[in-house]
Design an enzyme around this catalytic site. Structure first.
Site, PDB file in Angstrom:
ATOM      1  N   GLY A 171       5.908  -4.008  -2.608  1.00 57.86           N
ATOM      2  CA  GLY A 171       6.245  -3.592  -1.552  1.00 57.86           C
ATOM      3  C   GLY A 171       6.964  -4.127  -0.526  1.00 57.86           C
TER       4      GLY A 171
ATOM      5  N   ARG B 127      14.480  -3.552 -11.239  1.00 56.99           N
ATOM      6  CA  ARG B 127      13.478  -3.222 -12.191  1.00 56.99           C
ATOM      7  C   ARG B 127      14.039  -3.194 -13.740  1.00 56.99           C
ATOM      8  NH1 ARG B 127      10.389   1.452  -8.782  1.00 56.99           N
ATOM      9  NH2 ARG B 127       8.909   0.136  -7.861  1.00 56.99           N
TER      10      ARG B 127
ATOM     11  N   LYS C  38      -1.175   0.516   7.903  1.00 53.53           N
ATOM     12  CA  LYS C  38      -2.642   0.962   8.176  1.00 53.53           C
ATOM     13  C   LYS C  38      -3.876   0.065   7.427  1.00 53.53           C
ATOM     14  CE  LYS C  38      -1.081   5.973   8.018  1.00 53.53           C
ATOM     15  NZ  LYS C  38      -1.200   6.997   6.947  1.00 53.53           N
TER      16      LYS C  38
ATOM     17  N   GLY D 193       1.117  -0.445  -5.325  1.00 54.17           N
ATOM     18  CA  GLY D 193       0.028   0.165  -5.366  1.00 54.17           C
ATOM     19  C   GLY D 193      -0.906  -0.594  -6.557  1.00 54.17           C
TER      20      GLY D 193
HETATM   21  P1  AMP Z   1       2.862  -1.008   4.527  1.00 56.59           P
HETATM   22  O1  AMP Z   1       3.658  -0.190   3.669  1.00 56.59           O
HETATM   23  O2  AMP Z   1       1.609  -0.591   4.962  1.00 56.59           O
HETATM   24  O3  AMP Z   1       2.874  -2.491   3.904  1.00 56.59           O
HETATM   25  O4  AMP Z   1       3.461  -1.194   5.954  1.00 56.59           O
HETATM   26  C1  AMP Z   1       4.769  -1.496   6.121  1.00 56.59           C
HETATM   27  C2  AMP Z   1       5.215  -0.934   7.326  1.00 56.59           C
HETATM   28  O5  AMP Z   1       4.479  -1.226   8.603  1.00 56.59           O
HETATM   29  C3  AMP Z   1       6.873  -1.384   7.672  1.00 56.59           C
HETATM   30  O6  AMP Z   1       7.826  -0.280   7.656  1.00 56.59           O
HETATM   31  C4  AMP Z   1       6.659  -2.112   9.143  1.00 56.59           C
HETATM   32  O7  AMP Z   1       7.783  -1.655   9.967  1.00 56.59           O
HETATM   33  C5  AMP Z   1       5.522  -1.418   9.639  1.00 56.59           C
HETATM   34  N1  AMP Z   1       4.876  -2.046  10.795  1.00 56.59           N
HETATM   35  C6  AMP Z   1       4.520  -3.451  10.731  1.00 56.59           C
HETATM   36  N2  AMP Z   1       4.334  -3.658  11.841  1.00 56.59           N
HETATM   37  C7  AMP Z   1       4.201  -2.698  12.582  1.00 56.59           C
HETATM   38  C8  AMP Z   1       3.813  -2.564  14.074  1.00 56.59           C
HETATM   39  N3  AMP Z   1       3.313  -3.646  14.900  1.00 56.59           N
HETATM   40  N4  AMP Z   1       3.914  -1.246  14.309  1.00 56.59           N
HETATM   41  C9  AMP Z   1       4.455  -0.008  13.771  1.00 56.59           C
HETATM   42  N5  AMP Z   1       4.990  -0.391  12.443  1.00 56.59           N
HETATM   43  C10 AMP Z   1       4.625  -1.800  12.003  1.00 56.59           C
END
Ligand code: AMP
Length: 389
Positions: A348, A35, A197, A371
């Protein structure tokens, strides 16, 4: 039109530059200076133009209280040890200390103000705090893309009261790519959405349904979609309360003819991070959880991406932090890097994945804001950028 530093007359001006030096720290030591390096172009440009520069940033979450654990002092020491620029630490971000430092600033030095979030007024955009923050300065530049979705004093407050203002070179680059993506992407346009999610990304998905031609789903998010489609997902991570959202997503997709692709096979395990097992069907056996997309899914996704001219990538395809479950994410990262099309990686974990795969420099644009990049796509701009227009 977004006014940038290049449109400003900075000579002799006292410039407040909002940067994002919210760097990861461990025991008072900077762990990753990406950064800081990203802001150097704008910092050097302003200094070369003869501007007298002070940098304002937040660091961590001191929640409106002076807490030296979050002081900028070690960051300033780090910058000087690296020779990035001649940084002078100012022990406050408002008041006498800043005024004194600005008045006695010697040529070629850059003031670094103490953590903006030592004051509640920063996050609250309190008018009195804004006045105090703006007082020693007569020009404002923002280069902290990652905070532009926040109406904070240093992001939104100062540019609301100061006439001489513009975007830094980093924000200019971010805005150029995201504007193109939301207003006039070259088609076919694919969005790859992964991560944990559905609920975190509803806004983005809805907005992408108006723009994209294909949406590829991976990560834990995929299991909510698969379950909605009546498939067995074992003990995979799922959001049962998002079934209505998924229904709406399919309705909108069918109205606009947007294709939604889901995994047709997986790498699964009995426990999170346990031994990997290949699952050749979309259905997952009881007691097992999906942790990565499988080989057939990778091929399907690669084929779909090969037809595209623009790709937005947000979120990993699996638990990419563990090598056994990083295969889908890396395969797509490498494929995207080979296509020679516009690829925007939105913040991210996808940035970490592109870096880990060693292909970050082959992507058209890697966003510095997680974000912020999602909100840019959802709303078509960001408050901290709009106020500079
Ligand atoms: P996000 O911050 O929403 O982009 O989510 C990223 C996180 O989702 C990472 O830490 C991944 O390890 C997790 N992730 C990805 N695929 C899976 C999965 N199939 N089951 C559980 N966690 C997951």
């Amino acid at each position: 039109m977004l006014k940038t530093v290049k449109d400003m007359n900075l000579k002799g001006k006292n410039v407040f530059l909002r940067v994002d030096f919210n760097v990861p720290m461990e025991d008072g030591v900077v762990k990753d200076d990406t950064r800081i390096r990203e802001a150097l172009k704008t910092i050097n440009y302003i200094v070369e133009q003869g501007g007298k520069l002070a940098l304002g940033t937040h660091l961590g979450r001191p929640k409106g209280e002076k807490n030296l654990k979050y002081s900028l002092k070690p960051v300033v020491d780090y910058i000087n040890s690296k020779g990035y620029f001649k940084a002078v630490f100012v022990e406050d971000c408002i008041g006498e200390a800043v005024e004194k430092a600005v008045n006695s600033q010697s040529e070629g030095t850059v003031l670094v103000l103490e953590n903006l979030r030592f004051y509640n007024g920063e996050e609250k955009n309190d008018p009195e705090f804004v006045t105090a923050l703006a007082k020693p300065f007569n020009a404002y530049v923002n280069d902290a893309f990652g905070t532009c979705h926040r109406k904070h004093a240093s992001v939104y407050g100062i540019p609301s009261v100061m006439d001489e203002k513009g975007a830094g070179l980093l924000i200019e680059k971010e805005a150029t790519y995201f504007d193109k993506l939301v207003k006039s992407p070259e088609h076919p346009f694919a969005a790859i959405l992964g991560g944990s999610k559905v609920s975190d990304k509803i806004g983005v998905i809805k907005s992408l349904l108006d723009k994209a031609d294909i949406i590829l789903i991976g990560g834990a998010m995929a299991y909510t979609f698969l379950k909605y489609n009546g498939l067995k997902i074992g003990i995979s991570r799922v959001e049962d309360d998002q079934m209505d959202t998924v229904k709406l997503i399919y309705e909108k997709a069918s109205q606009r003819g947007v294709k939604i692709l889901l995994p047709v096979d997986h790498t699964i395990s009995a426990t999170f991070g346990g031994a990997p097992v290949y699952c050749e069907t979309a259905d997952i056996a009881d007691g097992m959880m999906g942790l990565d997309i499988g080989a057939k899914s990778i091929e399907n996704y690669k084929n779909a991406l090969s037809t595209c001219k623009t790709v937005l990538w947000n979120g990993p395809m699996g638990v990419f932090e563990q090598d056994d479950y990083a295969i889908g994410t890396y395969a797509l990262a490498n494929h995207l890097a080979s296509l020679g099309i516009t690829v925007v990686v939105g913040g991210g974990d996808s940035v970490a994945a592109a870096n880990k795969a060693g292909v970050a420099d082959k992507m058209s644009h890697i966003s510095t804001g997680g974000g912020a990049s999602l909100e840019y796509i959802e709303f078509g701009s960001l408050p901290g950028i709009d106020i500079l227009r």
